[in-house]
Design a protein around this motif. Structure first.
Motif, short mmCIF file in Angstrom:
data_model
loop_
_atom_site.label_atom_id
_atom_site.label_comp_id
_atom_site.label_asym_id
_atom_site.label_seq_id
_atom_site.Cartn_x
_atom_site.Cartn_y
_atom_site.Cartn_z
N GLU A 31 70.16 21.36 -42.99
CA GLU A 31 70.01 21.48 -44.24
C GLU A 31 70.74 20.45 -45.15
OE1 GLU A 31 67.45 23.75 -45.12
OE2 GLU A 31 67.41 23.21 -43.09
N ILE A 32 72.15 20.39 -45.06
CA ILE A 32 72.83 19.19 -45.63
C ILE A 32 72.15 17.88 -45.60
CG2 ILE A 32 75.15 18.28 -45.83
CD1 ILE A 32 76.39 21.06 -45.08
N ASN A 33 71.88 17.42 -44.32
CA ASN A 33 71.29 16.26 -44.13
C ASN A 33 69.93 16.19 -44.61
OD1 ASN A 33 73.09 14.30 -42.48
ND2 ASN A 33 73.39 16.15 -41.11
N LYS A 34 69.23 17.20 -44.67
CA LYS A 34 68.00 17.04 -45.37
C LYS A 34 67.95 16.80 -46.77
CE LYS A 34 65.14 20.53 -44.01
NZ LYS A 34 65.03 21.66 -43.05
N ALA A 35 69.05 17.53 -47.47
CA ALA A 35 69.31 17.72 -49.06
C ALA A 35 69.69 16.14 -49.20
CB ALA A 35 70.26 18.75 -49.40
N SER A 36 70.67 15.59 -48.34
CA SER A 36 71.20 14.38 -48.38
C SER A 36 70.15 13.10 -48.70
CB SER A 36 72.20 13.90 -47.58
OG SER A 36 73.32 14.77 -47.55
N THR A 37 69.13 13.48 -47.69
CA THR A 37 67.99 12.46 -47.35
C THR A 37 67.04 12.48 -48.68
OG1 THR A 37 68.07 12.80 -45.20
CG2 THR A 37 65.98 11.90 -46.16
N VAL A 38 66.76 13.53 -49.27
CA VAL A 38 65.91 13.77 -50.40
C VAL A 38 66.73 12.99 -51.68
CG1 VAL A 38 64.84 15.43 -51.62
CG2 VAL A 38 64.56 15.60 -49.40
N ILE A 39 67.92 13.78 -51.94
CA ILE A 39 68.56 13.13 -53.24
C ILE A 39 68.83 11.92 -53.37
CG2 ILE A 39 70.59 13.82 -54.53
CD1 ILE A 39 70.55 16.64 -53.31
N LEU A 104 81.80 20.72 -43.88
CA LEU A 104 82.04 22.22 -42.94
C LEU A 104 82.35 23.12 -43.97
CD1 LEU A 104 83.74 20.51 -39.83
CD2 LEU A 104 81.62 21.49 -40.23
N ALA A 105 83.06 22.96 -45.15
CA ALA A 105 83.55 23.79 -46.07
C ALA A 105 82.27 24.67 -46.71
CB ALA A 105 84.18 23.35 -47.15
N THR A 106 81.21 23.44 -46.83
CA THR A 106 79.84 24.08 -47.07
C THR A 106 79.25 24.95 -46.18
OG1 THR A 106 79.38 22.13 -48.43
CG2 THR A 106 77.59 23.51 -48.22
N VAL A 107 79.06 24.52 -44.90
CA VAL A 107 78.58 25.31 -43.71
C VAL A 107 79.30 26.72 -43.77
CG1 VAL A 107 78.57 25.60 -41.34
CG2 VAL A 107 77.73 23.23 -42.22
N ASP A 479 66.58 31.86 -49.93
CA ASP A 479 65.08 31.55 -49.10
C ASP A 479 64.15 30.59 -49.97
OD1 ASP A 479 65.98 33.18 -47.38
OD2 ASP A 479 64.87 34.82 -47.87
N ALA A 480 64.36 30.60 -51.41
CA ALA A 480 63.25 29.84 -52.13
C ALA A 480 63.89 28.44 -52.26
CB ALA A 480 63.32 30.31 -53.73
N ALA A 481 65.29 28.31 -52.24
CA ALA A 481 65.90 27.13 -52.20
C ALA A 481 65.59 26.18 -51.12
CB ALA A 481 67.27 27.13 -52.48
N LEU A 482 65.73 26.93 -49.98
CA LEU A 482 65.42 26.41 -48.68
C LEU A 482 64.06 25.86 -48.26
CD1 LEU A 482 67.69 28.22 -46.22
CD2 LEU A 482 68.30 26.17 -47.58
N ALA A 483 63.17 26.76 -48.98
CA ALA A 483 61.61 26.27 -48.98
C ALA A 483 61.42 25.32 -49.80
CB ALA A 483 60.78 27.43 -49.49
N ALA A 484 61.99 25.10 -50.88
CA ALA A 484 61.60 23.89 -51.93
C ALA A 484 62.34 22.67 -51.15
CB ALA A 484 62.45 24.23 -53.41
N LEU A 485 63.43 22.82 -50.46
CA LEU A 485 63.94 21.72 -49.67
C LEU A 485 63.04 21.31 -48.64
CD1 LEU A 485 66.17 19.68 -48.75
CD2 LEU A 485 67.59 21.60 -47.77
#
Length: 497
Positions: A31-39, A104-107, A479-485
């Protein structure tokens, strides 16, 4: 409706739903890598032309990891080689302004956040089960004990509401800890941030966090140590409350005629291998042992974090911190089983109350409340009555009123007060020793009298409903945040096809 497993005639069975991926370290790194790709591709930190190829490689790694037996690395340094293999070395452009420390702190924060929501849900369910028992026994008189000795009559419902109040404090502490945990460390890198203009707020929103950790040093060096200790303290509190209730029930198994036991069978009890009469309370023993395990793990969080410089890995290990939560959930599940298995015998409880002098304080209270006798005089009179009764094996219902009058006269003489007759007539004296009447006639706010019981039961139900809403709201936000991502990442991924 017949059975869920029976197919309707003429209809093909539905396709099996794909199980949701486990929200483990691998999931959150994805999820972090997906968000980094988008942002980063939208904000100029990653070439938009490269983003589809990187997204396709990342998607391939995640799909492979979700298959049975697939690789699900839990560290940045073991995740990244799979991404390079799938998308090329250009995929490491995602690493702009990132570090294993903040990732990893975020994970860890995301996983502990999920764990606390699971714990909050089970805590609510167990408390609700206790509330249902309290409602059924709102007016059932039972003995209550202090210092291990029968002390006063109470209703079992009122007793359980006392335990529910403790569980409500556990729920309050959990919500407060969750708010401190529910902050995104992403973008803080190692100690003091980065020269890359990362959008930390957007990253937080994509990962379901309402806000970000404010101080970059705190994110992975300080908070990552003290937050697990706080979770351990919450778990310990739950275990202490569970252990207290279990111990109270457990004492009944040492009595020849208990007034509360577990329903036999179903794994609740088991027969002794040598003594046919015994029914060992296996469920109570298992739950008590589980409570001890929780206390051991919970206090271990503080020991693990003690006397180390900031940032050391000792207290950060995800498996250790998640084990505290999992053990507490398991304890609450066992406690829930106990609450459903309890069998209370009201007649036997009342018999025990009437065979002892647990109502004797009411005699002193009535003498002071109605007849203005100094409390210590009334207390001494009641105590002398009890001494005489126990010396002559007399139950409260059988105590001679004439003997009470004699003892009262002696008490006045002993305390150098004028001679007088016992102001309570015989009916009053008997009524003062009636456990059910004592419970009904309590006037204290928060007592077991019917009006207060109705109020407190409603309030407990309202708190549980609010707790359920709190859990649902936070789970829905994640859930909504991850769906938006997924939606935004999917648009980039679509350009690679």
């Amino acid at each position: 409706m017949i059975g869920v497993g029976i197919m309707m005639a003429g209809l093909a069975p539905p396709l099996a739903a794909q199980p949701a991926p486990r929200r483990d370290e691998f999931f959150w790194l994805g999820e972090i890598n997906k968000a980094s790709t988008v942002i980063n591709s939208e904000e100029g930190l990653l070439d938009p032309a490269l983003a589809p190829r990187i997204a396709a490689g990342l998607d391939a790694v995640l799909q492979a990891g979700n298959r049975p037996g697939g690789q699900r690395p839990s560290l940045v340094i073991t995740f990244e080689p799979l991404l390079i293999e799938a998308a090329g070395v250009e995929a490491t452009l995602l690493h702009a302004g990132r570090s294993s420390q903040d990732m990893l702190a975020t994970v860890r924060a995301a996983m502990l956040r999920d764990g606390l929501l699971r714990l909050a849900g089970q805590l609510r369910r167990t408390t609700d089960s206790m509330l249902r028992v309290a409602e059924r026994h709102a007016a059932t008189p039972v003995p209550n004990y202090t210092n291990g000795v029968a002390a006063q009559p109470n209703s079992y419902g009122h007793y359980l509401l006392g335990h529910i109040a403790g569980l409500d404090r556990d729920a309050q502490r959990l919500r407060e800890a969750y708010a401190r945990l529910d902050l995104s460390p992403m973008g803080t890198t190692v100690l003091n941030g980065t020269s890359w203009p990362l959008n930390r707020d957007r990253m937080a929103r994509y990962l379901g966090f309402p806000d970000k950790v404010d101080n970059a040093y705190d994110a992975a060096q300080v908070a990552a140590t003290d937050l697990p200790v706080e979770i351990g303290a919450i778990a310990t509190g739950v275990a202490l409350h569970a252990g207290a209730h279990i111990a109270d029930v457990m004492t009944q198994y040492a009595q020849p005629r208990p007034w509360i036991l577990l329903e036999e069978g179903g794994g609740n009890t088991y027969v002794s291998s040598a003594m046919p009469q015994k029914r060992n309370p296996g469920l109570l023993n298992d739950a008590r042992r589980q409570a001890s395990t929780v206390v051991t793990l919970g206090m271990g969080r503080a020991l693990q974090a003690h006397n180390i410089p900031p940032g050391m890995n000792d207290p950060k290990v995800t498996a250790d911190n998640m084990a505290v939560i999992a053990a507490t959930v398991a304890l609450l599940e066992r406690w829930d089983r106990i609450l459903h298995a309890l069998v209370l015998n009201p007649e036997r409880a009342l018999e025990e109350l009437n065979s002892d002098w647990t109502a004797s304080q009411e005699v002193a209270d009535v003498l002071m409340r109605r007849y203005r006798l100094p409390f210590r005089v009334g207390h001494h009179f009641a105590s002398e009555v009890v001494d005489h009764a126990k010396a002559h094996d007399i139950r409260p219902a059988d105590f001679p009123y004439a003997e009470a009058r004699r003892i009262y006269a002696e008490t006045l003489h002993e305390m150098r007060l004028p001679e007088a007759e016992l102001p309570m007539n015989e009916a009053e004296f008997r009524a003062a020793l009636d456990p059910a009447a004592i419970i009904r006639n309590r006037a204290t706010s928060g007592g077991p009298q019917p009006a207060e019981m109705a109020r407190m039961l409603r309030a407990a139900g309202d708190r549980l409903a609010a707790q359920e809403g709190w859990i649902a709201e936070r789970q829905a936000r994640i859930d909504a945040a991850l769906a938006a991502l997924d939606g935004d990442f999917g648009r980039i991924l679509a350009r690679a096809r």
